[in-house]
Scaffold this motif. Structure first.
Motif, PDB file in Angstrom:
ATOM      1  N   MET A  91       0.844  -1.195   0.000  1.00  0.00           N
ATOM      2  CA  MET A  91       0.000   0.000   0.000  1.00  0.00           C
ATOM      3  C   MET A  91       0.879   1.245   0.000  1.00  0.00           C
ATOM      4  SD  MET A  91      -2.930  -1.084   2.762  1.00  0.00           S
ATOM      5  CE  MET A  91      -3.682   0.542   2.643  1.00  0.00           C
ATOM      6  N   ARG A  92       0.412   2.276  -0.742  1.00  0.00           N
ATOM      7  CA  ARG A  92       1.236   3.463  -0.859  1.00  0.00           C
ATOM      8  C   ARG A  92       1.358   4.209   0.463  1.00  0.00           C
ATOM      9  NH1 ARG A  92       0.694   8.943  -4.485  1.00  0.00           N
ATOM     10  NH2 ARG A  92       2.916   9.314  -4.644  1.00  0.00           N
ATOM     11  N   ALA A  93       0.271   4.249   1.255  1.00  0.00           N
ATOM     12  CA  ALA A  93       0.321   4.962   2.541  1.00  0.00           C
ATOM     13  C   ALA A  93       1.404   4.365   3.429  1.00  0.00           C
ATOM     14  CB  ALA A  93      -1.034   4.882   3.231  1.00  0.00           C
ATOM     15  N   ASP A  94       1.471   3.020   3.459  1.00  0.00           N
ATOM     16  CA  ASP A  94       2.498   2.341   4.250  1.00  0.00           C
ATOM     17  C   ASP A  94       3.886   2.721   3.742  1.00  0.00           C
ATOM     18  OD1 ASP A  94       3.530   0.139   6.058  1.00  0.00           O
ATOM     19  OD2 ASP A  94       4.162  -0.630   4.105  1.00  0.00           O
ATOM     20  N   ARG A  95       4.026   2.797   2.418  1.00  0.00           N
ATOM     21  CA  ARG A  95       5.331   3.125   1.845  1.00  0.00           C
ATOM     22  C   ARG A  95       5.727   4.559   2.158  1.00  0.00           C
ATOM     23  NH1 ARG A  95       4.333   1.954  -3.179  1.00  0.00           N
ATOM     24  NH2 ARG A  95       4.417   4.072  -4.052  1.00  0.00           N
ATOM     25  N   LEU A  96       4.767   5.467   2.164  1.00  0.00           N
ATOM     26  CA  LEU A  96       5.082   6.865   2.475  1.00  0.00           C
ATOM     27  C   LEU A  96       5.559   7.016   3.917  1.00  0.00           C
ATOM     28  CD1 LEU A  96       2.163   8.745   0.662  1.00  0.00           C
ATOM     29  CD2 LEU A  96       4.561   8.600  -0.057  1.00  0.00           C
ATOM     30  N   ILE A  97       4.976   6.235   4.809  1.00  0.00           N
ATOM     31  CA  ILE A  97       5.455   6.250   6.199  1.00  0.00           C
ATOM     32  C   ILE A  97       6.896   5.764   6.259  1.00  0.00           C
ATOM     33  CG2 ILE A  97       5.165   5.170   8.475  1.00  0.00           C
ATOM     34  CD1 ILE A  97       2.135   5.156   7.912  1.00  0.00           C
ATOM     35  N   ARG A  98       7.201   4.717   5.484  1.00  0.00           N
ATOM     36  CA  ARG A  98       8.578   4.207   5.452  1.00  0.00           C
ATOM     37  C   ARG A  98       9.534   5.253   4.888  1.00  0.00           C
ATOM     38  NH1 ARG A  98       7.544  -1.033   2.118  1.00  0.00           N
ATOM     39  NH2 ARG A  98       9.821  -1.111   2.049  1.00  0.00           N
ATOM     40  N   VAL A  99       9.062   6.014   3.866  1.00  0.00           N
ATOM     41  CA  VAL A  99       9.891   7.093   3.307  1.00  0.00           C
ATOM     42  C   VAL A  99      10.204   8.113   4.398  1.00  0.00           C
ATOM     43  CG1 VAL A  99       9.948   9.023   1.686  1.00  0.00           C
ATOM     44  CG2 VAL A  99       9.029   6.820   0.957  1.00  0.00           C
ATOM     45  N   LEU A 100       9.178   8.482   5.176  1.00  0.00           N
ATOM     46  CA  LEU A 100       9.363   9.466   6.234  1.00  0.00           C
ATOM     47  C   LEU A 100      10.336   8.941   7.302  1.00  0.00           C
ATOM     48  CD1 LEU A 100       8.604  12.198   7.394  1.00  0.00           C
ATOM     49  CD2 LEU A 100       6.613  11.123   8.477  1.00  0.00           C
ATOM     50  N   LEU A 101      10.239   7.658   7.633  1.00  0.00           N
ATOM     51  CA  LEU A 101      11.156   7.063   8.610  1.00  0.00           C
ATOM     52  C   LEU A 101      12.599   7.159   8.130  1.00  0.00           C
ATOM     53  CD1 LEU A 101       9.197   3.855   9.699  1.00  0.00           C
ATOM     54  CD2 LEU A 101       9.686   5.845  11.118  1.00  0.00           C
ATOM     55  N   VAL A 102      12.804   6.887   6.849  1.00  0.00           N
ATOM     56  CA  VAL A 102      14.162   6.976   6.291  1.00  0.00           C
ATOM     57  C   VAL A 102      14.673   8.412   6.369  1.00  0.00           C
ATOM     58  CG1 VAL A 102      15.557   6.750   4.193  1.00  0.00           C
ATOM     59  CG2 VAL A 102      13.898   4.972   4.789  1.00  0.00           C
ATOM     60  N   LEU A 103      13.833   9.368   6.004  1.00  0.00           N
ATOM     61  CA  LEU A 103      14.223  10.776   6.049  1.00  0.00           C
ATOM     62  C   LEU A 103      14.543  11.228   7.471  1.00  0.00           C
ATOM     63  CD1 LEU A 103      11.601  12.200   3.544  1.00  0.00           C
ATOM     64  CD2 LEU A 103      14.087  12.243   3.226  1.00  0.00           C
ATOM     65  N   GLN A 104      13.810  10.700   8.445  1.00  0.00           N
ATOM     66  CA  GLN A 104      14.033  11.096   9.827  1.00  0.00           C
ATOM     67  C   GLN A 104      15.303  10.466  10.403  1.00  0.00           C
ATOM     68  OE1 GLN A 104      10.191   9.978  11.423  1.00  0.00           O
ATOM     69  NE2 GLN A 104       9.683  12.115  11.754  1.00  0.00           N
ATOM     70  N   LEU A 122      13.533  -1.091  11.124  1.00  0.00           N
ATOM     71  CA  LEU A 122      13.486  -0.424  12.422  1.00  0.00           C
ATOM     72  C   LEU A 122      14.851   0.156  12.785  1.00  0.00           C
ATOM     73  CD1 LEU A 122      11.282  -2.864  14.532  1.00  0.00           C
ATOM     74  CD2 LEU A 122      10.722  -0.512  13.908  1.00  0.00           C
ATOM     75  N   VAL A 123      15.896  -0.600  12.518  1.00  0.00           N
ATOM     76  CA  VAL A 123      17.250  -0.112  12.804  1.00  0.00           C
ATOM     77  C   VAL A 123      17.520   1.154  12.008  1.00  0.00           C
ATOM     78  CG1 VAL A 123      19.710  -0.605  12.579  1.00  0.00           C
ATOM     79  CG2 VAL A 123      18.176  -2.358  13.462  1.00  0.00           C
ATOM     80  N   GLN A 124      17.141   1.137  10.721  1.00  0.00           N
ATOM     81  CA  GLN A 124      17.374   2.308   9.881  1.00  0.00           C
ATOM     82  C   GLN A 124      16.546   3.504  10.328  1.00  0.00           C
ATOM     83  OE1 GLN A 124      19.792   2.699   7.565  1.00  0.00           O
ATOM     84  NE2 GLN A 124      20.384   0.702   8.397  1.00  0.00           N
ATOM     85  N   ALA A 125      15.412   3.249  10.999  1.00  0.00           N
ATOM     86  CA  ALA A 125      14.561   4.341  11.459  1.00  0.00           C
ATOM     87  C   ALA A 125      15.088   4.995  12.728  1.00  0.00           C
ATOM     88  CB  ALA A 125      13.138   3.824  11.709  1.00  0.00           C
ATOM     89  N   LEU A 126      16.049   4.344  13.397  1.00  0.00           N
ATOM     90  CA  LEU A 126      16.622   4.946  14.599  1.00  0.00           C
ATOM     91  C   LEU A 126      17.502   6.140  14.238  1.00  0.00           C
ATOM     92  CD1 LEU A 126      17.754   1.763  16.584  1.00  0.00           C
ATOM     93  CD2 LEU A 126      15.888   3.309  17.207  1.00  0.00           C
ATOM     94  N   PRO A 127      17.630   7.112  15.121  1.00  0.00           N
ATOM     95  CA  PRO A 127      18.611   8.175  14.896  1.00  0.00           C
ATOM     96  C   PRO A 127      20.005   7.569  14.701  1.00  0.00           C
ATOM     97  CG  PRO A 127      17.157   8.727  16.724  1.00  0.00           C
ATOM     98  CD  PRO A 127      16.864   7.312  16.365  1.00  0.00           C
TER      99      PRO A 127
END
Length: 310
Positions: A1-14, A101-106
């Motif tokens: 789903m695109r919504a799920d993917r957009l959240i993942r994009v935001l996690l990567v950016l953060q 999850l690891v990639q989403a960490l600071p």
């Protein structure tokens, strides 16, 4: 789903200061064009994402803003991923989720989390008694490894000893610490016999090119060598070979079929008496044929049983 993917994009950016569309496409396993569209969609939705042109450019959050979505502190993040490292048989989907999850960490938390996950190996071959779960000391050791800290442990009835912790491992349900002392060869310590763990305040320096999986395999081989000093040849009914193999683990080697239809195997233990005790319960399915030392030990054990139980 695109919504799920957009959240993942935001996690990567953060989790990163800047990311290119190509890097994002690789992380999300989509095309570069799709990654660009997702980035543009976030920007259109009001998320403060903007592109930087030119060499070294990419997409970033305005002001380099990066947040810890979960509110985890660094010790909490390390403890969480150390626990994940203890889980047996993580399926492919879960492994992928863990990487995300690891990639989403600071970035300041990420290396410790990766070390915590990589500090553990699981080995289902049987050694000793099976325990319900890892002792509390395992999590403390994993946290020390993640922090690259040397430790001082109180082990069983021995005094405190300073160690460089290299990894923790489970075999047959029993947990072990693999550690070196004074830059010596890594040794195994039973985690359930460690009474206390504290960080020494000294940095732990791992050997160059250290590989936990290979080091664990080498340590297991040394222990198996010590456990297999005495060997015996036995004839085993075919239906019992697999079960006997599970009981003896690396200390049993099949050697082919015998003329009477049974299977010839080699069994090993640290002494003739220990081998006799292990094989005695298999007398209905296995017969030791040599050496005489082990046969005599089995006979002596049988005589003691008869004397005790009539």
């Amino acid at each position: 789903m695109r919504a799920d993917r957009l959240i993942r994009v935001l996690l990567v950016l953060q989790s990163r200061s800047t990311v290119t569309a190509a890097e994002l496409a690789d992380d999300l396993e989509v095309s570069i064009a799709t990654a660009r569209r997702d980035l543009a969609a976030l920007s259109s939705a009001g998320v403060p994402v903007y592109p930087q042109r030119g060499r070294g450019g990419g997409w970033s959050l305005v002001g380099g803003a990066r947040t810890n979505l979960t509110g985890l502190t660094e010790p909490e993040a390390t403890a969480l991923f150390a626990l994940i490292g203890q889980i047996h048989g993580v399926p492919g989907e879960a492994a992928t989720a863990i990487r995300k999850l690891v990639q989403a960490l600071p970035s300041t938390f990420r290396s410790g989390a990766e070390r915590a996950i990589g500090s553990t190996v699981r080995d289902d071959a049987p050694w000793g008694a099976v325990h319900q779960g890892p002792p509390e000391t395992v999590a403390e050791l994993q946290a020390a490894i993640a922090a690259e800290s040397a430790v001082v442990i109180s082990y069983a009835d021995r005094g405190p000893v300073g160690l460089t912790p290299l990894g923790v491992a489970a075999r047959g349900g029993t947990w072990y610490l693999l550690a070196s002392r004074d830059a010596g060869e890594p040794r195994l310590y039973r985690a359930d016999r460690i009474r206390d763990v504290r960080r020494s305040g000294r940095a732990a320096v791992r050997p160059a090119g250290f590989d936990l999986t290979k080091a664990w395999a080498a340590a297991v081989a040394r222990v198996e060598e010590l456990r297999g000093v005495v060997s015996a040849r036995a004839l085993v009914h075919a239906h019992a070979v697999a079960a006997l193999g599970r009981a003896f683990g690396a200390q049993m080697t099949p050697m082919g079929a015998a003329a009477d239809g049974r299977v010839r195997v080699e069994l090993r233990a640290q002494s003739a008496e220990a081998l006799a005790e292990q094989v005695a319960g298999w007398s209905a399915a296995a017969e030791v044929v040599e050496p005489a030392e082990v046969r005599s030990a089995i006979a002596a054990l049988g005589a003691r049983l008869v004397s005790t139980y009539g």
